[in-house]
Design a protein around this motif. Structure first.
Motif, mmCIF file in Angstrom:
data_model
loop_
_atom_site.group_PDB
_atom_site.id
_atom_site.type_symbol
_atom_site.label_atom_id
_atom_site.label_comp_id
_atom_site.label_asym_id
_atom_site.label_seq_id
_atom_site.Cartn_x
_atom_site.Cartn_y
_atom_site.Cartn_z
ATOM 1 N N LEU A 28 42.838 47.765 33.585
ATOM 2 C CA LEU A 28 42.752 46.754 34.642
ATOM 3 C C LEU A 28 41.850 45.566 34.329
ATOM 4 N N SER A 32 41.061 38.879 28.422
ATOM 5 C CA SER A 32 40.341 37.618 28.281
ATOM 6 C C SER A 32 40.394 36.872 29.613
ATOM 7 N N GLY A 33 39.547 37.302 30.514
ATOM 8 C CA GLY A 33 39.523 36.685 31.826
ATOM 9 C C GLY A 33 38.842 35.331 31.795
ATOM 10 N N SER A 34 39.038 34.573 32.855
ATOM 11 C CA SER A 34 38.510 33.212 32.914
ATOM 12 C C SER A 34 36.998 33.181 32.765
ATOM 13 N N GLY A 35 36.336 34.042 33.532
ATOM 14 C CA GLY A 35 34.872 34.077 33.495
ATOM 15 C C GLY A 35 34.358 34.537 32.150
ATOM 16 N N ASN A 81 36.519 30.056 38.917
ATOM 17 C CA ASN A 81 37.137 30.166 40.241
ATOM 18 C C ASN A 81 36.147 30.679 41.280
ATOM 19 N N MET A 82 36.119 30.035 42.421
ATOM 20 C CA MET A 82 35.277 30.446 43.555
ATOM 21 C C MET A 82 33.804 30.613 43.160
ATOM 22 N N ARG A 122 33.823 39.434 44.946
ATOM 23 C CA ARG A 122 34.557 39.603 43.690
ATOM 24 C C ARG A 122 34.205 38.511 42.690
ATOM 25 N N ALA A 123 34.205 37.274 43.162
ATOM 26 C CA ALA A 123 33.869 36.174 42.251
ATOM 27 C C ALA A 123 32.420 36.280 41.787
ATOM 28 N N CYS A 126 32.078 39.258 39.273
ATOM 29 C CA CYS A 126 32.727 38.922 37.990
ATOM 30 C C CYS A 126 31.850 37.963 37.197
ATOM 31 N N TRP A 166 36.329 47.426 37.016
ATOM 32 C CA TRP A 166 37.781 47.429 37.202
ATOM 33 C C TRP A 166 38.153 47.397 38.685
ATOM 34 N N ARG A 170 40.168 42.593 38.056
ATOM 35 C CA ARG A 170 41.387 43.312 37.685
ATOM 36 C C ARG A 170 42.541 42.341 37.496
ATOM 37 N N VAL A 171 43.428 42.691 36.612
ATOM 38 C CA VAL A 171 44.587 41.848 36.323
ATOM 39 C C VAL A 171 45.731 42.187 37.274
ATOM 40 N N GLY A 172 46.685 41.243 37.374
ATOM 41 C CA GLY A 172 47.870 41.500 38.176
ATOM 42 C C GLY A 172 48.971 42.158 37.371
ATOM 43 N N ASP A 191 47.022 30.158 32.042
ATOM 44 C CA ASP A 191 45.769 30.468 32.739
ATOM 45 C C ASP A 191 44.591 30.721 31.812
ATOM 46 N N LYS B 449 48.858 39.679 49.674
ATOM 47 C CA LYS B 449 49.728 40.162 48.598
ATOM 48 C C LYS B 449 50.261 41.539 48.990
ATOM 49 N N MET B 451 51.596 43.887 47.470
ATOM 50 C CA MET B 451 51.232 44.959 46.532
ATOM 51 C C MET B 451 49.898 45.615 46.961
ATOM 52 N N TYR B 452 48.968 44.788 47.427
ATOM 53 C CA TYR B 452 47.679 45.332 47.826
ATOM 54 C C TYR B 452 47.787 46.152 49.115
ATOM 55 N N THR B 513 36.548 41.846 50.037
ATOM 56 C CA THR B 513 35.271 41.735 49.324
ATOM 57 C C THR B 513 35.206 40.497 48.458
ATOM 58 N N GLY B 514 36.141 39.587 48.639
ATOM 59 C CA GLY B 514 36.084 38.362 47.844
ATOM 60 C C GLY B 514 37.145 37.419 48.316
ATOM 61 N N TYR B 518 42.478 36.266 43.414
ATOM 62 C CA TYR B 518 42.691 35.963 41.992
ATOM 63 C C TYR B 518 42.353 37.191 41.158
ATOM 64 N N ALA B 519 43.194 37.489 40.205
ATOM 65 C CA ALA B 519 42.866 38.565 39.281
ATOM 66 C C ALA B 519 41.849 38.078 38.272
ATOM 67 N N ASN B 520 41.668 36.798 38.195
ATOM 68 C CA ASN B 520 40.983 36.205 37.067
ATOM 69 C C ASN B 520 39.769 35.404 37.509
ATOM 70 N N PHE B 521 38.664 36.057 37.648
ATOM 71 C CA PHE B 521 37.446 35.333 37.982
ATOM 72 C C PHE B 521 36.623 35.129 36.707
#
Lengths: 354, 521
Positions: A28, A32-35, A81-82, A122-123, A126, A166, A170-172, A191, B449, B451-452, B513-514, B518-521
């Protein structure tokens, strides 16, 4: 041997727990995430002259290479992000300590200044976790502790979840992620940011969106009833002030800006927006720091009200990034030459409320 | 401070280490300091309220004890029966005055902080002190018991303060009795690995209920009941109510499990607050299984005292004389029940829908008592096998339906919306529209979403199955202890891992919690 006999079963289940967590982390947590890319790119850059911090507006709108062409400096985009103002403070501190910067451009907006850290867990998690992963052990422990023991998180599940990344990072698409990790390379370049930390796009914002410019702003406020009133959180204002103090202490030239968006002037009440602007300016002026709102930039610098320079209702595309990045370079250059930077911007039209 | 937080875990761990490390005579002091520190950590000014309650009740109890002793001494010197009677009356009145003043002070503070602030404009901006409902009721029960000479007053204020302020119970109860808890605090306690194992399982089970079941359903339930009633079919309303019945139980009983587990770590046994309530065979039985400590408190300090009042006894006699023995018993009890459940409703919050919910429960219980002979005659007429398993299951399902009707009032705050939802349930059930409506309301990609949501519901389903299995086992084996039956090392270890992973995985599907998903922070 005696200890194993006594605690063997317990240890087995601890091991099972660890294995399950490692497995879920592998599946999950992004390859290579953005952060993660931001911090790794920052570490790879070495010594820097200037950084940019802020949310996805920063990430998308600022191309350091274009700014550097104007200023002759070496800069890096630390936007994520955020990204909260507290995370921007962390980024700024790291940039001063490790990057040796002498200038910083910090982007803020009403949404970030209103936001509570707990709502943005979350942001936040991360951001710190990705930083911590690039640090040596002792500094990693300190970074982790500063997050979990902070007053915003110590009494919430976030302080426990932080150690299970995780659950929040987490990834989509787990199957793509697993393939990338097993092959050791990014398979889909969508992305991902470039080596300067910028994430560009050629998309153009769709047609048919309502767009307010300065000439119609007062009428808009008179006609529409449910515009939003900005309510800045004290903690966020204090953090902004701490950034100004830090930069003063470390002889870093700080510029605080608002990124141009399609909706800043149409969503908020004009009198509230003016109050917000005055509050930010008054807070920063104590430290000799200026605040520049690029929603009010003149057309020759950034064509703010032209929908074609945006990729969506908030972020600039490559064409807009080019204008904006050069404008930032001009701002820095003018400031250092002692020229009038304020002439780059219009004033907000006066408005007493409806 | 959440149970699942580094702050709470570290705090409890530190308290435990000191508790078992220091000489046993000081254990209660460690606990008292921990309680007060906990209160200071969650909000400094809260401590003023709990100290006022603790001191006023403790001192009132001391006064009551003194009055009792004075009465005993004075009685010895009284010569005639009339004199003794007059003496008794005088001392009883003094005791009643002390009791009355102390209760008015503390319930007054509770009423002001919880109710009048909401309804009026006084004290706006003040936060409700943590646990004020629970510790006020707990302290009041102690005072009434001392007044009734059930036990002597606690002479030591710190020891009494320990009883009132015990930190695990402040957030969700249960409402303990001094007779049960007081002696435990003063006993010497030693660490037991076996007890700690059971406590950890109980805590993890509680966390699983709260996070992997209750929290997973919250958003979907809110979306259903935030939709205007005329836009959704009755089948979706019923779905929302059923989800709410699961969420309510999982959330509340989960919290209580954690509290009981933490208390167990300190070798303290608290009164259980839930006993498989959805297996109840009547609404009255349900309330002897749900929030047991509140029900017991209301029974002992409201129902019996009210039912034994002279006017009520006279009313009972009048009913017996004019309407028969049956009504002589059930009518006064019915009125007392309605009063009790009115107060239960008010206890839950300063909003009318809680009052309606309480009254609904009280009226149904009263009516079922009144109609009991009629039901008996109908069953006889129809030759219903009352003791059969089928009948038992029927009663369980019937009670479940009755309880869920009550949840309409509890969950839907606006009365108009509540009645509209009832209307949709009865006259516009439309099962064929359920899937479409569920998709539109709970899985709308513009709002969340899917899925969640679906992932969260899958986790909640697994958790619910586990809760049901454990509850069913306990219901079928009421005299057995599940740990003694299945507490071998392998199963215990697997349970720990399973419950922990359920809690952690639930956060993957949590959307709150956020800001963005985004999956990608």
């Amino acid at each position: 041997m005696r200890i194993f006999k006594k605690y063997g079963t317990f240890l087995c289940f601890i091991l099972l727990f660890i294995i399950l967590n490692l497995g879920l982390s592998f599946a999950l947590r992004p390859y290579s995430g953005s952060g993660s890319e931001m911090w790794k790119g920052f570490a790879a850059k070495g010594q820097l002259d200037m950084v940019y911090t802020g949310t996805s507006f920063c990430l998308c709108d600022v191309d350091p290479a274009l700014v550097d062409e104007v200023t002759g400096l070496k800069s890096y985009n630390m936007g994520t992000n955020m990204q909260s103002i507290q995370s921007s403070y962390i980024a700024l501190k790291q940039a001063i300590e490790r990057g040796g910067i002498t200038r910083a451009i910090v982007g803020i907006d009403p949404e970030i200044m209103e936001m509570g850290r707990q709502d943005n867990f979350r942001a936040e998690a991360c951001f710190v976790r990705n930083l911590s992963d690039t640090l040596p052990v002792s500094k990693k422990i300190a970074a982790d502790a500063s997050f979990v023991a902070s007053k915003d998180f110590i009494g919430t599940p976030s302080s426990v979840l932080y150690y299970f990344p995780w659950t929040y990072d987490r990834v989509g698409n787990p199957s793509l992620n697993i393939r990338e990790k097993t092959q050791g390379q990014i398979l889909d370049m969508t992305d991902h940011r470039d080596e300067n930390g910028h994430y560009g796009s050629d998309e153009i914002y769709g047609e048919g969106r309502h767009f307010i410019d300065l000439t119609s702003l007062v009428q808009w406020n008179n006609e529409v009833d449910d515009l939003y009133y900005i309510n800045v959180q004290k903690d966020n204002l204090d953090t902004l002030e701490d950034m100004a103090k830090l930069c003063n202490k470390e002889n870093v030239e700080l510029f605080v800006i608002a990124f141009p968006t399609t909706q800043a002037l149409s969503v908020y009440r004009l009198d509230s927006y003016q109050e917000y602007t005055d509050l930010i300016r008054n807070t920063l002026s104590k430290y000799g720091v200026e605040y520049y709102d690029y929603n009010l930039a003149k057309e020759e610098y950034v064509d703010v009200f032209n929908l074609e320079i945006y990729r969506d209702n908030g972020h600039l595309n490559n064409r807009g990034t080019e204008q904006f990045s050069k404008a930032l370079g001009t701002m820095v250059t003018k400031y250092e030459k002692g020229e009038d930077v304020k002439e780059m911007f219009y004033d907000l039209p006066p408005y007493e409320g409806n | 401070m959440d149970f699942l937080s580094l702050g709470y875990i570290a705090f409890t761990a530190a308290a435990l280490v000191l508790y078992y490390r220091l000489p046993r005579a000081h254990q209660w002091k460690v606990l008292l300091v921990a309680n007060l520190l906990f209160y200071l950590l969650v909000g400094r000014w809260n401590i003023a309220f709990i100290l006022v309650t603790a001191f006023s009740v403790w001192y009132a109890a001391i006064l009551l004890d003194r009055l009792s002793e004075q009465f005993k001494a004075a009685k010895k010197t009284a010569e005639s029966r009339e004199e003794k009677k007059a003496l008794k009356s005088r001392f009883q009145n003094k005791k009643r005055l002390v009791l009355f003043l102390a209760l008015v002070l503390n319930f007054g503070i509770l009423a002001f902080m919880k109710y009048f602030r909401v309804m009026g404009s006084w004290g706006q901006g003040l936060l409700v002190p943590l646990g004020i409902s629970f510790y006020t009721f707990q302290a009041a029960s102690y005072l009434v018991d001392v007044h009734g000479e059930k036990y002597e007053a606690e002479k030591s204020f710190p020891r009494f303060l320990l009883f009132v302020s015990f930190f695990p119970q402040l957030v969700q109860g249960p409402i303990n009795r001094y007779g049960k808890m007081g002696p435990q605090f003063l006993k010497e306690h030693s660490w037991s690995a076996e007890r700690a194992k059971r406590a950890v399982i109980l805590i993890l089970f509680g966390l699983m209920k709260k996070y992997a079941v209750a929290n997973m359903l919250t958003d979907s339930i809110a979306r259903i009941f935030d939709s205007p009633a005329d836009t959704i079919p009755g089948s979706l309303v019923v779905c929302g109510i059923l989800l709410y019945s699961v969420q309510q139980y999982a959330d509340f009983s989960g919290g209580i499990d954690i509290v009981l587990g933490v208390a167990q770590l300190f070798d303290l046994e608290m009164m259980p607050n839930f006993r498989q309530p959805y297996f109840a065979v009547s609404l009255g039985d349900f309330w002897r299984r749900w929030h047991i400590s509140l029900g017991a408190w209301m029974r002992d300090y409201v129902f019996y005292p009210f039912a034994l009042l002279k006017p009520m006894q006279n009313f009972g006699k009048w009913c017996s004389k004019h309407l028969g023995k049956h009504f002589g018993r059930v009518l006064p009890a019915g009125i007392a029940n309605i009063l009790v459940f009115f107060l239960v409703g008010v206890w839950h919050g300063a909003y009318m829908h809680y009052v309606w919910w309480g009254l609904y429960n009280g009226i149904v219980i009263a009516l079922s008592d009144i109609l009991e002979p009629t039901f008996g005659k109908v069953s006889e007429l129809l030759h219903l096998p009352l003791k059969s398993r089928g009948m038992h299951i029927f009663r369980i399902i019937r009670t479940f339906v009755i309880v869920n009707i009550g949840w309409y009032f509890d969950r839907i705050e606006d009365m108009g919306q509540c009645l509209a939802c009832f209307g949709r349930t009865v006259s516009a059930f439309k099962p064929s529209e359920f899937l479409y409506s569920f998709n539109n309301v709970c899985l709308n990609p513009d709002l969340v979403k899917p899925m969640y949501v679906l992932g969260g519901m899958a986790i909640a389903l697994v958790g619910t199955v586990v809760i049901f299995a454990v509850s069913l086992w306990k219901e079928l084996h009421p005299e057995e202890n599940i740990h003694e039956r299945y507490g071998n090392k392998a199963l215990t270890g697997l349970s720990w891992v399973f419950l922990s992973m359920m809690v952690l995985v639930s956060f993957v599907f949590t959307t709150t919690t956020g800001g963005f998903l985004y999956a990608n922070f």
